[in-house]
Design a protein around this motif. Structure first.
Motif, PDB file in Angstrom:
ATOM      1  N   LEU A 145       0.817  -1.216   0.000  1.00 36.99           N
ATOM      2  CA  LEU A 145       0.000   0.000   0.000  1.00 36.99           C
ATOM      3  C   LEU A 145       0.850   1.267   0.000  1.00 36.99           C
ATOM      4  N   ARG A 146       2.064   1.140   0.537  1.00 36.75           N
ATOM      5  CA  ARG A 146       2.980   2.288   0.528  1.00 36.75           C
ATOM      6  C   ARG A 146       3.832   2.310  -0.742  1.00 36.75           C
ATOM      7  N   GLY A 147       3.517   1.437  -1.683  1.00 30.60           N
ATOM      8  CA  GLY A 147       4.253   1.408  -2.952  1.00 30.60           C
ATOM      9  C   GLY A 147       5.596   0.708  -2.862  1.00 30.60           C
ATOM     10  N   LYS A 148       5.758  -0.199  -1.877  1.00 32.42           N
ATOM     11  CA  LYS A 148       7.031  -0.901  -1.710  1.00 32.42           C
ATOM     12  C   LYS A 148       6.902  -2.343  -2.187  1.00 32.42           C
ATOM     13  N   LEU A 149       7.969  -2.811  -2.830  1.00 33.51           N
ATOM     14  CA  LEU A 149       7.949  -4.158  -3.414  1.00 33.51           C
ATOM     15  C   LEU A 149       8.457  -5.194  -2.403  1.00 33.51           C
ATOM     16  N   THR A 150       7.612  -6.187  -2.139  1.00 32.39           N
ATOM     17  CA  THR A 150       7.987  -7.230  -1.173  1.00 32.39           C
ATOM     18  C   THR A 150       7.811  -8.602  -1.824  1.00 32.39           C
ATOM     19  N   TYR A 151       8.402  -9.604  -1.202  1.00 32.06           N
ATOM     20  CA  TYR A 151       8.101 -10.980  -1.603  1.00 32.06           C
ATOM     21  C   TYR A 151       8.202 -11.870  -0.375  1.00 32.06           C
ATOM     22  N   ILE A 152       7.210 -12.743  -0.225  1.00 29.07           N
ATOM     23  CA  ILE A 152       7.186 -13.620   0.956  1.00 29.07           C
ATOM     24  C   ILE A 152       7.769 -14.987   0.615  1.00 29.07           C
ATOM     25  N   LEU A 153       8.703 -15.437   1.449  1.00 27.88           N
ATOM     26  CA  LEU A 153       9.177 -16.828   1.378  1.00 27.88           C
ATOM     27  C   LEU A 153       8.637 -17.522   2.620  1.00 27.88           C
ATOM     28  N   ASP A 154       7.591 -18.280   2.460  1.00 27.03           N
ATOM     29  CA  ASP A 154       6.959 -18.959   3.592  1.00 27.03           C
ATOM     30  C   ASP A 154       7.484 -20.398   3.642  1.00 27.03           C
ATOM     31  N   GLY A 155       7.926 -20.819   4.826  1.00 30.40           N
ATOM     32  CA  GLY A 155       8.507 -22.160   4.982  1.00 30.40           C
ATOM     33  C   GLY A 155       7.623 -23.245   4.385  1.00 30.40           C
ATOM     34  N   ASP A 156       6.362 -23.220   4.756  1.00 25.97           N
ATOM     35  CA  ASP A 156       5.391 -24.196   4.248  1.00 25.97           C
ATOM     36  C   ASP A 156       5.371 -24.197   2.714  1.00 25.97           C
ATOM     37  N   ASN A 157       5.315 -23.005   2.128  1.00 22.80           N
ATOM     38  CA  ASN A 157       5.206 -22.889   0.668  1.00 22.80           C
ATOM     39  C   ASN A 157       6.479 -23.355  -0.037  1.00 22.80           C
ATOM     40  N   VAL A 158       7.628 -22.944   0.493  1.00 22.37           N
ATOM     41  CA  VAL A 158       8.890 -23.305  -0.170  1.00 22.37           C
ATOM     42  C   VAL A 158       9.110 -24.825  -0.090  1.00 22.37           C
ATOM     43  N   GLY A 161       8.054 -26.846  -3.079  1.00 22.74           N
ATOM     44  CA  GLY A 161       8.831 -26.836  -4.326  1.00 22.74           C
ATOM     45  C   GLY A 161      10.309 -27.015  -4.071  1.00 22.74           C
ATOM     46  N   LEU A 162      11.019 -25.898  -4.024  1.00 19.95           N
ATOM     47  CA  LEU A 162      12.479 -25.927  -3.857  1.00 19.95           C
ATOM     48  C   LEU A 162      12.944 -26.893  -2.759  1.00 19.95           C
ATOM     49  N   ASN A 163      12.245 -26.905  -1.633  1.00 16.86           N
ATOM     50  CA  ASN A 163      12.688 -27.708  -0.484  1.00 16.86           C
ATOM     51  C   ASN A 163      11.844 -28.959  -0.260  1.00 16.86           C
ATOM     52  N   ARG A 164      11.237 -29.455  -1.326  1.00 19.77           N
ATOM     53  CA  ARG A 164      10.368 -30.623  -1.168  1.00 19.77           C
ATOM     54  C   ARG A 164      11.136 -31.885  -0.792  1.00 19.77           C
ATOM     55  N   ALA A 174      18.069 -27.378   9.000  1.00 12.28           N
ATOM     56  CA  ALA A 174      19.199 -26.463   8.775  1.00 12.28           C
ATOM     57  C   ALA A 174      19.340 -26.157   7.285  1.00 12.28           C
ATOM     58  N   GLU A 175      19.191 -27.190   6.448  1.00 13.33           N
ATOM     59  CA  GLU A 175      19.313 -26.998   4.997  1.00 13.33           C
ATOM     60  C   GLU A 175      18.137 -26.168   4.453  1.00 13.33           C
ATOM     61  N   ASN A 176      16.954 -26.421   4.984  1.00 12.10           N
ATOM     62  CA  ASN A 176      15.763 -25.640   4.616  1.00 12.10           C
ATOM     63  C   ASN A 176      16.005 -24.148   4.879  1.00 12.10           C
ATOM     64  N   ILE A 177      16.526 -23.875   6.059  1.00 16.93           N
ATOM     65  CA  ILE A 177      16.763 -22.495   6.484  1.00 16.93           C
ATOM     66  C   ILE A 177      17.887 -21.863   5.654  1.00 16.93           C
ATOM     67  N   ARG A 178      18.942 -22.645   5.413  1.00 19.30           N
ATOM     68  CA  ARG A 178      20.070 -22.135   4.622  1.00 19.30           C
ATOM     69  C   ARG A 178      19.618 -21.758   3.212  1.00 19.30           C
ATOM     70  N   ARG A 179      18.856 -22.643   2.586  1.00 17.94           N
ATOM     71  CA  ARG A 179      18.411 -22.360   1.215  1.00 17.94           C
ATOM     72  C   ARG A 179      17.504 -21.130   1.176  1.00 17.94           C
ATOM     73  N   ILE A 180      16.602 -21.051   2.136  1.00 24.09           N
ATOM     74  CA  ILE A 180      15.689 -19.895   2.139  1.00 24.09           C
ATOM     75  C   ILE A 180      16.487 -18.603   2.360  1.00 24.09           C
ATOM     76  N   ALA A 181      17.504 -18.678   3.209  1.00 28.73           N
ATOM     77  CA  ALA A 181      18.333 -17.476   3.433  1.00 28.73           C
ATOM     78  C   ALA A 181      19.062 -17.084   2.151  1.00 28.73           C
ATOM     79  N   GLU A 182      19.551 -18.078   1.418  1.00 23.98           N
ATOM     80  CA  GLU A 182      20.263 -17.764   0.162  1.00 23.98           C
ATOM     81  C   GLU A 182      19.305 -17.150  -0.862  1.00 23.98           C
ATOM     82  N   VAL A 183      18.086 -17.670  -0.918  1.00 22.39           N
ATOM     83  CA  VAL A 183      17.103 -17.102  -1.845  1.00 22.39           C
ATOM     84  C   VAL A 183      16.746 -15.678  -1.398  1.00 22.39           C
TER      85      VAL A 183
END
Ligand SMILES: Nc1ncnc2c1ncn2[C@@H]1O[C@H](COP(=O)(O)OS(=O)(=O)O)[C@@H](OP(=O)(O)O)[C@H]1O
Ligand SMILES: Nc1ncnc2c1ncn2[C@@H]1O[C@H](COP(=O)(O)OP(=O)(O)O)[C@@H](O)[C@H]1O
Length: 296
Positions: A145-158, A161-164, A174-183
């Protein structure tokens, strides 16, 4: 007046690719569609270009592309500068040897100027049911709403796919968290305010994520909600299954959650004290404002 029209100019003897079309290609050429007609931004012309976006409930933001106003921005046409190959430095990362970092002339700051914000990660940690996903959405909405670009990486959602390939033992978490941090790091480098919401129960894993980011760009938000509150909510029925022994190693039941010892923001909720998700989001937005993340 330097008007670029038609096909992309050839670079290093390569023929122009007529397969490149659409908004991305148009944007590269300085063309942006406004209300169905082609408007043209001119390099170094000092003119700004109105862009419509950020639609919500009928309200619209008209913003300008700052980069196009910036007289220091100019196109490089020499191959070495464009490809970054003049910066050869062999390195090793994990199992990858003989690799070279490829640098581009358009960098994070350029993207941040374009977006009028600073790329960072808001890392929301807490028990299952503590409200991580809810506050992540409220925050994304508030910033949008303030015109700022965001993107959500939700553990469940990732994990869909990527972390299936990952489960819930300590190593996989630990690997789940590491990959999400890198993304998240890539998103932050893109100039985006990345919101990561995952349990991330172990302190050392979260600290390893923090270490990937420049000082200040990793904003840890702790959902400080007592286990009994989360368990009473139990929207997915997982606590019930865990208590019945049908899920092994469930966080808070038979697997530990280590609360942060020091983090940027604590969003506290008790049985008596119910704070709305939008109020929580406002707390985070105020922090971002105060720290200068909502401007370039
Ligand atoms: N054993 C166990 N422990 C905790 N959570 C479990 C487990 N098994 C499945 N789930 C569901 O998976 C979601 C957590 O995924 P995360 O990627 O956030 O977990 S972690 O950060 O890797 O610990 C979590 O989602 P949230 O409830 O949104 O937190 C649960 O729905
Ligand atoms: N601030 C809040 N106050 C009351 N209930 C909430 C709040 N935030 C979330 N909830 C509710 O708690 C449950 C769990 O929220 P959720 O965002 O899915 O948690 P998590 O992502 O941490 O598992 C949902 O039913 C949600 O509606």
């Amino acid at each position: 007046m330097n008007v670029v029209r038609g096909a992309r100019p050839s670079i290093c003897g390569l023929p122009p690719r007529d397969t490149e079309s659409g908004p991305a290609a148009a944007a590269k050429l300085g063309f942006v569609k406004v209300n169905g007609s082609n408007a043209i931004g001119l390099e170094g012309s000092g003119k700004s270009l109105g862009l419509r976006g950020g639609v919500d409930g009928g309200s619209r933001f008209v913003r300008s592309i700052k980069a196009m106003e910036d007289p220091t921005v100019s196109f490089r046409t020499d191959c070495a500068a464009i490809s970054g190959t003049n910066l050869r430095q062999m390195s090793t990362a994990g199992n990858s040897t003989n690799i070279v970092w490829h640098k581009c002339t358009v960098d994070k700051q350029d993207r941040e100027r374009l977006l009028q914000q600073k790329g960072c990660v808001i890392w929301i940690t807490g028990l299952s049911g503590s409200g991580k996903s809810t506050v992540a959405c409220a925050l994304s909405q508030g910033l949008h709403l303030r015109g700022k670009l965001t993107y959500i990486l939700d553990g469940d959602n990732v994990r869909h796919g990527l972390n299936r390939d990952l489960g819930f033992n300590a190593e996989d978490r630990a690997e789940n968290i590491r990959r999400i941090a890198e993304v998240a790091k890539l998103f932050a480098d893109a100039g985006i305010i990345c919101i990561a919401s995952l349990i991330s129960p172990y302190r050392k894993d979260r600290d390893a994520c923090r270490a990937l980011f420049p000082e200040g760009d990793f904003i840890e938000v702790f959902m400080d909600v007592p286990l009994n509150v989360c368990e009473n909510r139990d929207p997915k029925g997982l606590y019930k299954l865990a208590r019945a022994g049908k899920i092994k190693g469930f966080t808070g039941v038979d697997d530990p959650y280590e609360p942060p010892l020091k983090c940027e923001i604590v969003l506290q909720q008790t049985e008596r004290d119910c704070v709305s998700p939008s109020n929580m989001a406002e707390t985070v937005i105020s922090y971002l404002e105060e720290k200068g993340y909502l401007q370039a």
